[in-house]
Enzyme design. Structure first.
Site, short mmCIF file in Angstrom:
data_model
loop_
_atom_site.label_atom_id
_atom_site.label_comp_id
_atom_site.label_asym_id
_atom_site.label_seq_id
_atom_site.Cartn_x
_atom_site.Cartn_y
_atom_site.Cartn_z
CB CYS A 100 2.24 5.41 -1.79
SG CYS A 100 1.14 6.68 -1.18
CB CYS A 104 -4.38 6.15 3.58
SG CYS A 104 -3.88 4.79 2.53
CB THR A 191 0.57 11.33 -0.52
OG1 THR A 191 1.88 11.23 0.02
CG2 THR A 191 0.12 9.96 -0.99
CD GLU A 258 4.62 11.25 -2.39
OE1 GLU A 258 5.32 10.71 -3.28
OE2 GLU A 258 3.91 10.59 -1.62
CG HIS A 293 -0.81 9.06 7.26
ND1 HIS A 293 -1.79 8.54 6.44
CD2 HIS A 293 0.28 9.15 6.46
CE1 HIS A 293 -1.32 8.35 5.22
NE2 HIS A 293 -0.04 8.70 5.21
CE1 TYR A 297 2.41 6.51 5.96
CE2 TYR A 297 4.77 6.33 6.28
CZ TYR A 297 3.69 6.96 5.70
OH TYR A 297 3.89 8.03 4.87
CB CYS A 300 0.25 1.27 3.26
SG CYS A 300 1.48 2.45 3.85
CD GLU A 456 4.73 7.66 1.41
OE1 GLU A 456 4.64 6.52 0.94
OE2 GLU A 456 3.94 8.57 1.14
FE1 SF4 Z 1 0.43 6.05 0.90
FE2 SF4 Z 1 0.65 4.41 2.97
FE3 SF4 Z 1 0.03 6.98 3.34
FE4 SF4 Z 1 -1.72 5.26 2.26
S1 SF4 Z 1 -0.89 5.20 4.34
S2 SF4 Z 1 -1.27 7.35 1.57
S3 SF4 Z 1 -0.38 3.99 1.05
S4 SF4 Z 1 1.95 6.17 2.55
FE FE Z 2 2.37 8.70 3.27
#
Ligand code: SF4
Ligand code: FE
Length: 491
Positions: A100, A104, A191, A258, A293, A297, A300, A456
């Site tokens: 991660c 983001c 995060t 985190e 968000h 996902y 990422c 996560e």
């Molecule tokens: Fe982390 Fe994925 Fe959230 Fe970006 S989108 S902060 S990589 S969990």
């Molecule tokens: Fe996240």
């Protein structure tokens, strides 16, 4: 200011007076702490790739606020193409870090707060949108990393914020002054919190009139007076502190982060306030941030999935089973699952729409379907990776054993000799490479990296039930009933 280099980013963290606690103690040089540094390297990658001409089109973009060249992580999406590129950028970062990369949450909060503040101002004549634009211009010009902080501790889940025995269970205003507000509370599992220059705080649920003091959003520097963080531990995290254990760590270079972020009477000047009592807009901000968000996902986790699939294929190759049809089929299944997630990320982006404020929002139903799939597929991908790798990924002796000179055998063989003999890979592959890929998979499937790839995937950007509520709301069952009536001839 120009875009920061990765090195400048790391150095910029040293200048902050961020208060970090871990294992019950204050950590002064947290930037170089072996348990924290991999997570910093990971954010640094968002800076490094933006400097690479190969990725310029994906990583950088022209600011809608200033016309300057900025990092896409600080951008307000101006089209569905921007939304698609965001997902592609996240897949790239996942591929390069297998972790991660944290930045983001800030990007997603920028876009949610930008559009929500516009609509709050429209209704109340407040100045939140102007406040936010000024703040974001500062962020873009200085290429900052910002933590989008949403999840409150929540205390008794059956009770609203104002009904909690402890009012700090949700971040709230404790004092209103002519020049600003004073806030208390905390945000859980944040995060990249420690690695961020600033934070944007947002409410975590829809609120009613009695929750006015909790309906608050604002920005504050990470080292603001009264703010501190307690670092979250991860499975097998102390391997990062052992000597000669970089192979045992699995992914020694990168990692996620985190922390619990505490606000103990932090003063927020008026210019950094984006919501202050307009409780009926708390839900809009939450829904929009969560939507972005959940889209994220689909990028990422797919990039990280690419690395997991690659590692499983390598493990099969090193074990000499890559030609077995059962192994090939498992790799196909993993790829199918991973690309399905990517389809969802791309679909919710390409079906996005323009908000009243002018930036682009993803399709909410499709983004929630995306995240719902993310709560399942990485688990299956990891199950198949473990299946292919074999039990060795969790039973192998330590790196120190493999290099040990201690004699154990009749003919003077060392522990290292014995390990290298019995854990040998197929011909042409070094034992160390086999060791590395096994430990990497252990790390991804159930070690420190599993925080980012497994749990996560389940709870980040909202737990599965949160998506099901949104799917129920957006799914239009009444419309579908009508379709059935029309076709079946029901009056
Ligand atoms: Fe982390 Fe994925 Fe959230 Fe970006 S989108 S902060 S990589 S969990
Ligand atoms: Fe996240």
């Amino acid at each position: 200011m120009a875009l920061m280099t990765a090195q400048e980013y790391v150095e910029s963290l040293r200048k902050l007076n961020t208060r970090v606690y871990m294992f019950g103690e204050k950590i002064d040089n947290w930037v170089d702490h072996p348990m924290i540094r991999p997570s910093i390297n990971c954010v640094a990658m968002t800076y490094a790739l933006a400097q690479d001409p190969q990725y310029e089109g994906l990583m950088t973009v022209t600011s809608s606020l200033t016309g300057h060249k900025i990092n896409r992580f600080t951008h307000l999406h101006q089209s569905t193409e921007d939304l698609v590129n965001k997902v592609k950028m996240q897949r790239l970062l996942g591929q390069k870090t297998a972790s991660c990369f944290q930045r983001c949450v800030g990007m997603d909060s920028f876009n949610a707060v930008f559009s929500t503040t516009f609509e709050v101002d429209e209704k109340y004549g407040t100045h939140y949108h102007e406040n936010f634009k000024k703040f974001l211009t500062f962020v873009q010009d200085n290429d900052l990393t910002v933590d989008g902080a949403m999840t409150d501790p929540k205390g008794d889940r059956s009770k609203a914020p104002h009904d909690q025995a402890d009012p700090d269970m949700y971040v709230h205003v404790v004092e209103r002054r002519a020049d600003g507000i004073v806030v208390c509370g905390a945000k859980c599992h944040q995060t990249g919190s420690i690695n961020s220059h600033w934070h944007i705080f947002m409410p975590t649920i829809s609120m009613g009139e009695a929750d006015k003091d909790w309906a608050v959003s604002f920005a504050c520097p990470t080292d603001a007076e009264g703010m501190y963080m307690i670092y979250g531990r991860q499975s097998c995290d102390t391997r990062k502190m052992e000597e000669d254990a970089s192979i045992d760590v699995g992914n020694a270079k990168f990692g996620g982060q985190e922390a619990l972020v505490v606000l103990d009477h932090v003063f927020i000047p008026n210019e950094y306030i984006f919501l202050n009592g307009e409780y009926e807009f708390a839900g809009m901000m939450v829904e929009r941030f969560a939507g972005y968000h959940r889209q994220s996902y689909g990028g990422c986790k797919v990039g990280v999935g690419d690395v997991v699939i690659g590692a499983a294929a390598l493990a099969a190759e090193y074990n000499g089973v890559e030609k077995a049809s059962a192994v090939k089929d498992k790799l196909i299944e993993m790829t199918h699952l991973n690309e399905t997630l990517y389809c969802c990320g791309i679909a919710c982006s390409s079906q996005g729409f323009k908000t009243k404020a002018g930036n682009y929002q993803i399709d909410l139903l499709l983004a929630n379907v995306c995240k719902q799939n993310v709560t399942r597929f990485p688990y299956e991908i990891v199950r198949l990776a473990e299946d292919i790798a074999g039990g060795l990924m969790v039973t192998m002796p330590s790196q120190k054993d493999f290099s040990s000179d201690t004699v154990v055998g009749r003919n003077g063989e060392t522990i290292g000799d014995i390990c290298n003999k019995f854990f040998a890979a197929r011909e042409g592959v070094s034992t160390e490479d086999r060791q590395r890929v096994m430990r990497f998979l252990e790390n991804m499937c159930l070690g420190a990296a599993a925080v980012g790839y497994r749990t996560e995937s389940m709870h980040g950007a909202g737990s599965p039930q949160a998506q099901r509520i949104m799917i129920a709301r957006q799914g239009n069952i009444q419309g579908k009933k009508q379709l059935a009536k029309d076709v079946a001839g029901i009056q």
